[in-house]
Structure formats: C-alpha cells, structure tokens
Design a protein around this motif. Structure first.
Motif, PDB file in Angstrom:
ATOM      1  N   ASP A 148      20.591  13.499 -62.414  1.00 21.70           N
ATOM      2  CA  ASP A 148      20.476  12.463 -63.439  1.00 21.70           C
ATOM      3  C   ASP A 148      19.303  12.833 -64.350  1.00 21.70           C
ATOM      4  O   ASP A 148      18.139  12.729 -63.960  1.00 21.70           O
ATOM      5  N   ALA A 149      19.603  13.267 -65.572  1.00 24.69           N
ATOM      6  CA  ALA A 149      18.568  13.786 -66.473  1.00 24.69           C
ATOM      7  C   ALA A 149      17.485  12.755 -66.771  1.00 24.69           C
ATOM      8  O   ALA A 149      16.294  13.077 -66.820  1.00 24.69           O
ATOM      9  N   ASP A 150      17.877  11.497 -66.958  1.00 25.76           N
ATOM     10  CA  ASP A 150      16.903  10.455 -67.296  1.00 25.76           C
ATOM     11  C   ASP A 150      15.979  10.165 -66.117  1.00 25.76           C
ATOM     12  O   ASP A 150      14.761  10.034 -66.277  1.00 25.76           O
ATOM     13  N   ARG A 151      16.553  10.040 -64.918  1.00 27.29           N
ATOM     14  CA  ARG A 151      15.733   9.768 -63.737  1.00 27.29           C
ATOM     15  C   ARG A 151      14.845  10.961 -63.418  1.00 27.29           C
ATOM     16  O   ARG A 151      13.700  10.795 -62.987  1.00 27.29           O
ATOM     17  N   LYS A 153      13.589  13.057 -65.599  1.00 29.34           N
ATOM     18  CA  LYS A 153      12.494  13.047 -66.576  1.00 29.34           C
ATOM     19  C   LYS A 153      11.453  11.998 -66.201  1.00 29.34           C
ATOM     20  O   LYS A 153      10.246  12.248 -66.281  1.00 29.34           O
ATOM     21  N   GLU A 154      11.903  10.820 -65.764  1.00 24.47           N
ATOM     22  CA  GLU A 154      10.966   9.776 -65.344  1.00 24.47           C
ATOM     23  C   GLU A 154      10.139  10.258 -64.149  1.00 24.47           C
ATOM     24  O   GLU A 154       8.915  10.079 -64.109  1.00 24.47           O
TER      25      GLU A 154
END
Length: 346
Positions: A148-151, A153-154
């Motif tokens: 999951d790219a967003d998770r 990055k977070e």
C-alpha cells in the motif's frame, strides 16, 4: 511513589493512568494540522480555529482543547476564553509545522492512525505473545505496508521523523574522517545517508532498502540536492548480502527482530565490512539498570505489539552479540532524548 514531602501520593499513578488522554489531545491536534495552521497565521482566536477546523463541539470544549495544549506547552496564549488568541510554542513551530523540513509529526500521525488502537490490546499481547496489529487478521505487517503506497509513505515518514534528530547528532558527534563509503541498511527515506553526506563532503552514501522504498528515498534525496553523493540501492536483507562499505548503519532495524535474526543481520554487516570497518545501530538503547530509559522499554513493548518477538536491548546485549560475531570493540554514544548509537569495530 512519593511527593516532595515524603508522603505517599496518588499523583504519579493518576498522571500515568490518564496518560492516553494527553496523548490523544496532541495526536488530534497533529491530525487537524493545527500547528501548521498556526505557523501560517501566526496567531488565531479560539473561534477562528473552531471555524477553520470545522469543529461542531461547544465553545467551552474548544477552549478546553486549546488550553490543554497550552498547559502541555505546545501553544502560547494571550487573553482568556473568548478574548484569547493562540500561537505555536517554539518547539511546536519547528517540529510540528508540516511545511517545514524539520517536521517530525509523521511518527505522531502513525501513532494516531495505527498504534493508538493496537496498544489497546497490550494485555492480549502479554498473555499470548502474539502481535496485536494487522497480523491479527492474518496479515504480515511489512508485506501489508509495502503493498500500500500511501501506508508505506506514512510509515517511512514516521520512522524518519522519530530519528531525524539522532541522525544529525550522529553526523556531528562521530568521527567519519577515515571513511569513504557508508551503506544504511533499511535506509527508508535516506535521511541518515543525507545527514552524513551533508556534514561530511568526502563520504559517498547508499540507502539500501526494498524496491518499493526507492521512489520515496529518491524524492527526499532530490529535495536535499545531494544526488551526487547519496544513492539508493535495492535489496532484501533476508535474501541478499549487504553491499560492501567502510561503515554499515541501521536505524531502528535490529529491534524489530528476535535474537536469532538480530545475530544474522549483525553477521551480514560484519561480512560486508573491511578490517577496521564500523557497524552502527541507532535505537532507544535501554540503560543497563533498566529503570531510566522508559522510552526504550516502551518501544520494546511496541515491538511485542508489532512483531510479537522483536525487542529493544541494552549496550551489554549489543556488546555480547557483536563480539560473538567477531567485532573487536564496541562503544555507545548518547544522541538525542532516549536514543543512542551503539558502535562495533571490526
């Protein structure tokens, strides 16, 4: 637990017992980007803040929220209740304004979005020895993050945020004069490599991590304009040998794993280093008496929540493991807050 008069007091008990109240107030302010807003506006009234953040609670509860943040030292206040205006305290303005490169709120965002709920299951972790995160649904933490790219990055910005001050301190305090190359294993956003390269123009650094991390790291490298001396490389430390370098570093890597995997990673670092090479791990190293570094102990419990078997350690543990592998000597350098660099020389 005693107060200054020497008499028993429930004060500390209640302070720790209600500690999650204070945490959630700060984490909520970060989520609402309150400090970023105040950094831009400089000063705002409670009603202006309420309107901008679209709070529907009573005015009194807005005052309570902002005055609690003031009591904790995160905000400054002029006036009282309806006449009050609020601004950021210096530390808040530097470290919790999302538009500044010194922002460390990524860790706080992850605490709010992931760990706050998971830590509610600490009792289950202690009783079962099992992770209390995504693994409860049969998912692997790192596999889930990396798909999951967003998770991802977070998570990466969270890890970067918690370590930025330590990376700067290491760059300033440790003698890098004899090294020409450095590889940061599990380099995440490449911040450790960037801080070393920024302070030591003779060193070439490589941030080594899984392929999914490279775009995030390269974005950070470009922001610092250090593409000539900081590169990314892709690898999996379970499958691949480490790239050779004069110095091998790991920031918040060893504590993820049990002792067997810790030893495997130390062995790979040893194999990648020349004679006289240096291995550096940066973590919340627990004090030898195990009664001072509360953050290190809590981070170790966080590894129970996250991995089930990972744990933080003392300098004596690090000394034992590295010398068993073959390193000749070790030392510890205190960095910022509860964190230290533990160092082994081949």
């Amino acid at each position: 637990m005693e107060n200054h008069s020497g008499q028993p007091s429930p004060g500390s008990i209640m302070q720790i017992g209600t500690g999650f109240w204070a945490s959630k107030i700060l984490l909520s302010a970060v989520r609402f980007e309150l400090f970023t807003l105040l950094a831009e506006r400089k000063q705002m009234t409670a009603n202006e803040i309420k309107s901008k953040l679209r709070f529907k609670c009573t005015d009194r509860h807005v005052f309570d929220f902002l005055d609690a943040l003031t009591t904790f030292g995160f905000l400054k206040r002029d006036g009282f209740l309806e006449t009050a205006s609020y601004s950021n305290a210096p530390d808040t303005d530097l470290f919790l304004d999302k538009k500044k490169p010194t922002y460390i709120g990524g860790m706080l965002e992850m605490l709010n979005n992931r760990l706050y709920g998971f830590w509610g299951n600490l009792e289950s972790g202690l009783l079962t020895g099992h992770p209390q995160n995504e693994a409860k649904q049969g998912e692997n933490l790192f596999e889930k993050l990396y798909e999951d790219a967003d998770r991802l990055k977070e998570f990466i910005h969270a890890m970067s945020g918690i370590q930025m001050g330590n990376f700067i301190a290491l760059a300033q305090q440790f003698d890098f004069s004899k090294a020409k190359s450095l590889v940061d294993i599990g380099g995440s956003a490449a911040l450790l490599s960037l801080m070393i390269a920024k302070h030591h123009s003779h060193i070439s650094c490589t941030s080594w991590d899984l392929p999914a991390v490279a775009p995030i790291a390269n974005e950070t490298i470009q922001q610092f304009q250090l593409q000539d001396r900081v590169k990314t490389a892709e690898g999996d430390f379970f499958k691949d040998s480490f790239p050779q370098a004069d110095i091998i570093t790991m920031g918040n890597i060893l504590h993820d794993w049990d002792e067997e995997i810790k030893m495997m990673l130390i062995q790979k670092a040893y194999d990648a280093l020349p004679e006289g090479g240096i291995f550096i791990a940066i973590e919340g190293v627990i004090d030898e008496d195990r009664n001072k570094n509360a953050f290190g102990l809590m981070m170790s419990l966080n590894m129970l929540i996250e991995t089930g078997t990972g744990f933080d350690y003392t300098f004596a543990d690090f000394d034992k493991w590295t010398k068993a592998i073959g390193f000749k000597k070790t030392e510890i350098i205190p960095l910022t807050g509860p964190s230290s660099a533990v160092i082994a020389y081949k």
